[in-house]
Design a protein around this motif. Structure first.
Motif, PDB file in Angstrom:
ATOM      1  N   THR A  58       1.226  -1.190  -0.079  1.00 56.80           N
ATOM      2  CA  THR A  58      -0.091  -0.036  -0.661  1.00 56.80           C
ATOM      3  C   THR A  58       0.978   1.622  -0.310  1.00 56.80           C
ATOM      4  O   THR A  58       2.444   0.996   0.389  1.00 56.80           O
ATOM      5  N   GLN A  60       1.051   3.581   1.857  1.00 51.88           N
ATOM      6  CA  GLN A  60       1.337   3.793   3.203  1.00 51.88           C
ATOM      7  C   GLN A  60       2.988   2.379   4.063  1.00 51.88           C
ATOM      8  O   GLN A  60       2.869   3.003   4.582  1.00 51.88           O
ATOM      9  N   ARG A  61       2.230   1.503   3.354  1.00 50.69           N
ATOM     10  CA  ARG A  61       3.891   0.757   4.096  1.00 50.69           C
ATOM     11  C   ARG A  61       3.623  -0.407   2.803  1.00 50.69           C
ATOM     12  O   ARG A  61       2.483  -0.972   2.231  1.00 50.69           O
ATOM     13  N   SER A  62       5.088  -0.441   2.234  1.00 48.46           N
ATOM     14  CA  SER A  62       5.055  -1.455   1.552  1.00 48.46           C
ATOM     15  C   SER A  62       6.548  -2.100   1.032  1.00 48.46           C
ATOM     16  O   SER A  62       7.591  -1.400   1.404  1.00 48.46           O
ATOM     17  N   HIS A 108       4.026   6.911  -2.495  1.00 47.00           N
ATOM     18  CA  HIS A 108       3.310   7.154  -0.720  1.00 47.00           C
ATOM     19  C   HIS A 108       2.936   8.333  -0.861  1.00 47.00           C
ATOM     20  O   HIS A 108       1.970   8.507  -0.056  1.00 47.00           O
ATOM     21  N   THR A 112      -1.190   9.379   0.863  1.00 46.93           N
ATOM     22  CA  THR A 112      -1.054   8.771   1.912  1.00 46.93           C
ATOM     23  C   THR A 112      -1.423  10.586   2.781  1.00 46.93           C
ATOM     24  O   THR A 112      -0.598  11.470   1.453  1.00 46.93           O
ATOM     25  N   ASP A 113      -1.863  10.437   4.304  1.00 47.32           N
ATOM     26  CA  ASP A 113      -1.122  12.358   4.549  1.00 47.32           C
ATOM     27  C   ASP A 113      -0.261  12.670   4.774  1.00 47.32           C
ATOM     28  O   ASP A 113      -0.031  13.360   5.884  1.00 47.32           O
ATOM     29  N   ALA A 114       0.748  11.628   4.633  1.00 46.32           N
ATOM     30  CA  ALA A 114       1.807  11.364   5.898  1.00 46.32           C
ATOM     31  C   ALA A 114       2.797  12.684   5.619  1.00 46.32           C
ATOM     32  O   ALA A 114       2.793  13.493   4.542  1.00 46.32           O
ATOM     33  N   VAL A 117       8.940  11.203   5.866  1.00 50.84           N
ATOM     34  CA  VAL A 117       9.591   9.667   6.133  1.00 50.84           C
ATOM     35  C   VAL A 117      10.559   9.858   6.891  1.00 50.84           C
ATOM     36  O   VAL A 117      11.447  11.071   6.065  1.00 50.84           O
ATOM     37  N   ARG A 163       6.563  16.000   3.603  1.00 53.96           N
ATOM     38  CA  ARG A 163       6.017  15.481   2.342  1.00 53.96           C
ATOM     39  C   ARG A 163       6.427  17.333   1.460  1.00 53.96           C
ATOM     40  O   ARG A 163       6.461  17.661   0.521  1.00 53.96           O
TER      41      ARG A 163
END
Length: 173
Positions: A58, A60-62, A108, A112-114, A117, A163
């Motif tokens: 995803t 978010q996480r991959s 990513h 996402t709304d992150a 990172v 971001r």
């Protein structure tokens, strides 16, 4: 998940058929020594176990295989707790790690709304720290982490990419 395509690479989910090439690539000492959680020697059985537990990717996480068309698996890029990557030694110094990480970061941040990172590298892993710098990561500190390959604590440089810096900043190209 539809594979992510970059200029030269395909980033895709792993299959158990990737295990032999995965084990050969990550199992080379010059690669494994900079990957803190990777034991050495690294076996085919370890690769099968690792790939078997991979969750669907995803934004978010991959954990994605880096495939070079016509050559096959040349590495891996992931965003689980932090951005991580490795490239098989025959493919070093061609910009593949930077290109793959950029493709994953695009996916990513667009999915996402992150806000940020994190990443890290052994303090003496000049190549990995260079990739992070090209991508816009900035150092935020250091910490000790236990290296399975080296069987000792290793000083890590911790980095962060926001971001805002990714979307509005100067890209790696």
């Amino acid at each position: 998940m539809t594979p992510i395509r970059t200029e030269r690479l395909i980033l895709r989910e792993s299959t158990l058929g990737d295990a032999p090439c995965y084990a050969l690539g990550v199992g080379e000492y010059e690669v494994a020594r900079f990957l803190t959680p990777v034991p050495y020697p690294y076996t085919l059985g370890m690769a099968i176990d690792w790939l078997r537990q991979a969750q669907p990717a995803t934004p978010q996480r991959s954990m994605l295989i880096i495939e070079l068309p016509g050559k096959g698996l040349i590495g891996c890029v992931s965003l689980i707790n932090e951005l991580g990557y490795w490239i098989a030694r025959p493919h070093w110094n061609r910009g593949y790690g930077t290109e793959a990480a950029a493709g994953l970061l695009d996916w990513h941040f667009s999915g996402t709304d992150a806000d940020a990172v994190t990443s890290s590298a052994h303090h003496n892993n000049i190549a990995s720290l260079s990739v992070q710098k090209k991508l816009g990561f900035v150092p935020t500190g250091t910490e000790m982490r236990f290296s399975q390959t080296l069987q000792r604590n290793v000083n890590h440089v911790v980095t962060r990419l926001t971001r805002q810096d990714w979307i509005g900043g100067k890209r790696w190209r």
